[in-house]
Motif scaffolding. Structure first.
Motif, PDB file in Angstrom:
ATOM      1  N   THR A  28     -15.108 -41.802 -91.390  1.00  0.00           N
ATOM      2  CA  THR A  28     -15.759 -41.410 -91.956  1.00  0.00           C
ATOM      3  C   THR A  28     -17.042 -41.317 -92.933  1.00  0.00           C
ATOM      4  N   LEU A  29     -17.292 -43.084 -92.144  1.00  0.00           N
ATOM      5  CA  LEU A  29     -18.808 -43.107 -92.791  1.00  0.00           C
ATOM      6  C   LEU A  29     -19.344 -42.488 -91.749  1.00  0.00           C
ATOM      7  N   LEU A  30     -19.193 -42.681 -91.150  1.00  0.00           N
ATOM      8  CA  LEU A  30     -19.560 -42.272 -89.413  1.00  0.00           C
ATOM      9  C   LEU A  30     -20.328 -40.812 -89.615  1.00  0.00           C
ATOM     10  N   ALA A  31     -19.032 -40.232 -89.549  1.00  0.00           N
ATOM     11  CA  ALA A  31     -19.039 -38.625 -89.566  1.00  0.00           C
ATOM     12  C   ALA A  31     -20.246 -38.732 -90.863  1.00  0.00           C
ATOM     13  N   GLY A  32     -19.816 -38.841 -92.355  1.00  0.00           N
ATOM     14  CA  GLY A  32     -20.744 -38.212 -93.090  1.00  0.00           C
ATOM     15  C   GLY A  32     -22.260 -39.096 -92.914  1.00  0.00           C
ATOM     16  N   LEU A  33     -22.376 -39.417 -92.075  1.00  0.00           N
ATOM     17  CA  LEU A  33     -24.561 -39.580 -91.885  1.00  0.00           C
ATOM     18  C   LEU A  33     -25.000 -38.516 -91.678  1.00  0.00           C
ATOM     19  N   ARG A  34     -24.467 -37.540 -91.355  1.00  0.00           N
ATOM     20  CA  ARG A  34     -25.722 -36.172 -91.521  1.00  0.00           C
ATOM     21  C   ARG A  34     -25.661 -35.438 -92.996  1.00  0.00           C
TER      22      ARG A  34
END
Length: 156
Positions: free
Chosen positions: A28-34
């Motif tokens: 979730t954290l990595l996908a939300g970096l954008r």
């Protein structure tokens, strides 16, 4: 020849790097970096590859906010490979493991004999000098001096 029907491939189930809560949190954290910087849009493959690195951070006591800040702060102006930048930061900026929590000191009630408090200050009855003793009286000099000195004026 008759055409052979090939069944259409079923949609593969969506896979994440790990099924545990930390793995899901990392994905979730990595996908939300954008949302922070659109240049950090990562592919599903990159997210799944980088998630174990984020889990390592979580296991060392880092919060999601700390990991997010580390991955998004001071990014280079030109990024050709955002996944490479993220992988580098996850690997090279990994914090050390937290030290073991020290055992709390034993309570004073359970340890009454070994924890000795110093005696309180007392004023000498002979010379008004301060000294430590369990009860009021005379200081060491006034007690050990000649009897005439103890009766009269004691040297200050």
């Amino acid at each position: 020849m008759t055409p052979v029907e090939v069944p259409a491939p079923a949609n593969p189930p969506r896979r994440s790097a790990r099924r545990d809560p930390l793995g899901e949190k990392a994905v979730t954290l990595l996908a939300g970096l954008r949302r922070t910087d659109e240049r950090l849009t990562l592919s599903l493959r990159d997210v799944n590859r980088l998630a174990p690195g984020v889990v390592d951070w979580f296991e060392r006591g880092a919060t999601a906010a700390a990991v997010h800040r580390t991955l998004t702060a001071d990014l280079p102006a030109v990024m050709k490979h955002p996944a490479g930048v993220i992988a580098y930061r996850l690997r090279e900026l990994l914090p050390p493991p937290l030290p073991a929590t020290p055992a709390p000191p034993p309570s004073m009630a359970a340890n009454t004999g070994s924890a000795h408090r110093p005696h309180p200050f007392q004023d000498c009855d002979g010379c008004d000098r301060a000294f430590r003793a369990p009860e009021p009286g005379r200081c060491r000099d006034c007690r050990s001096g000649p009897r005439a000195m103890s009766e009269g004026a004691c040297a200050a």
